[in-house]
Design a protein around this motif. Structure first.
Motif, short mmCIF file in Angstrom:
data_model
loop_
_atom_site.label_atom_id
_atom_site.label_comp_id
_atom_site.label_asym_id
_atom_site.label_seq_id
_atom_site.Cartn_x
_atom_site.Cartn_y
_atom_site.Cartn_z
N SER A 141 31.96 -4.75 -14.42
CA SER A 141 30.74 -4.05 -14.01
C SER A 141 29.60 -5.02 -13.70
O SER A 141 28.57 -4.63 -13.17
N GLY A 142 29.78 -6.28 -14.04
CA GLY A 142 28.75 -7.28 -13.77
C GLY A 142 29.21 -8.65 -14.24
O GLY A 142 30.31 -8.80 -14.78
N ASP B 37 21.98 -12.47 -15.14
CA ASP B 37 22.91 -11.35 -15.02
C ASP B 37 22.97 -10.93 -13.56
O ASP B 37 21.95 -10.80 -12.90
N ARG B 38 24.20 -10.70 -13.04
CA ARG B 38 24.39 -10.28 -11.66
C ARG B 38 25.41 -9.14 -11.61
O ARG B 38 26.34 -9.10 -12.38
N LYS B 39 25.23 -8.23 -10.68
CA LYS B 39 26.15 -7.11 -10.48
C LYS B 39 27.28 -7.47 -9.51
O LYS B 39 28.29 -6.78 -9.46
N SER B 40 27.12 -8.51 -8.70
CA SER B 40 28.16 -8.86 -7.72
C SER B 40 28.39 -10.36 -7.70
O SER B 40 27.69 -11.12 -8.34
N LYS C 124 35.84 -11.69 -6.94
CA LYS C 124 35.55 -10.46 -7.69
C LYS C 124 36.65 -10.21 -8.72
O LYS C 124 37.84 -10.38 -8.45
#
Length: 172
Positions: free
Chosen positions: A149-150, A168-171, A144
């Motif tokens: 934010s992504g 696109d990924r958030k995590s 991380k």
């Protein structure tokens, strides 16, 4: 008539007091300022460069996370020959505002026009790509990144990324 003469005497006394007391000239306390030439950035540093002013003692540099400079941090540069300051330990991918003023003794110029700068993203670490599940699948993971934010993943069958696809990924 007595009242008028009392008021007149009082008025004359006040005028004499103000004319005797020293008045500091506003023009004498003003000193010339400077302006920001450039602002460079990395993921956690900002380098502010300004125009040299040899008629002063030094500079004050302010940095803040808002354009009104509330809770700003101020740095004092004590040599007039110094024309840049590197500010470190900043948050990656965050907008900062900077401004500069000159000083000579106790007199200070007005602040320069502020400039905004956004620090760069932090480096992606811990990237792992696992294959072998099937011909068309792979598992991608990474550590991380603080303040991100992504994430965006780009992949292609070709080395030059011809016909690349984006996810696109958030995590992580």
């Amino acid at each position: 008539m007595k009242k008028i003469s009392k008021y007149l005497a009082f008025l004359i006394a006040v005028i004499m007091i103000f004319s005797i007391s020293p008045v500091k000239s506003l023009a004498a306390s003003r000193i010339s300022g400077t302006s920001i030439s450039s602002v460079a950035r990395t993921k956690d540093t900002v380098k502010v460069t300004w125009k040299k002013n040899s008629k002063i003692t030094g500079y004050y540099v302010q940095i803040a996370t808002n354009s009104k400079f509330k809770k700003a941090k101020t740095y004092k540069v004590t040599k007039s020959s110094t024309t840049s300051l590197k500010i470190s330990k900043l948050t990656p991918n965050k907008r900062y505002y900077v401004r500069v003023r000159t000083y000579k003794g106790k007199s200070k110029s007005s602040w320069s026009k502020s400039k905004s700068v956004t620090t760069r993203f932090a480096n992606l670490t811990g990237l792992k790509v696992e294959t072998g599940f099937s011909d068309d699948k792979a598992k991608v993971s990474w550590n991380k990144v603080s303040n991100a934010s992504g994430y965006q993943i780009k992949y292609s069958e070709y080395k030059n990324y011809k016909d690349a696809k984006t996810i696109d990924r958030k995590s992580t």
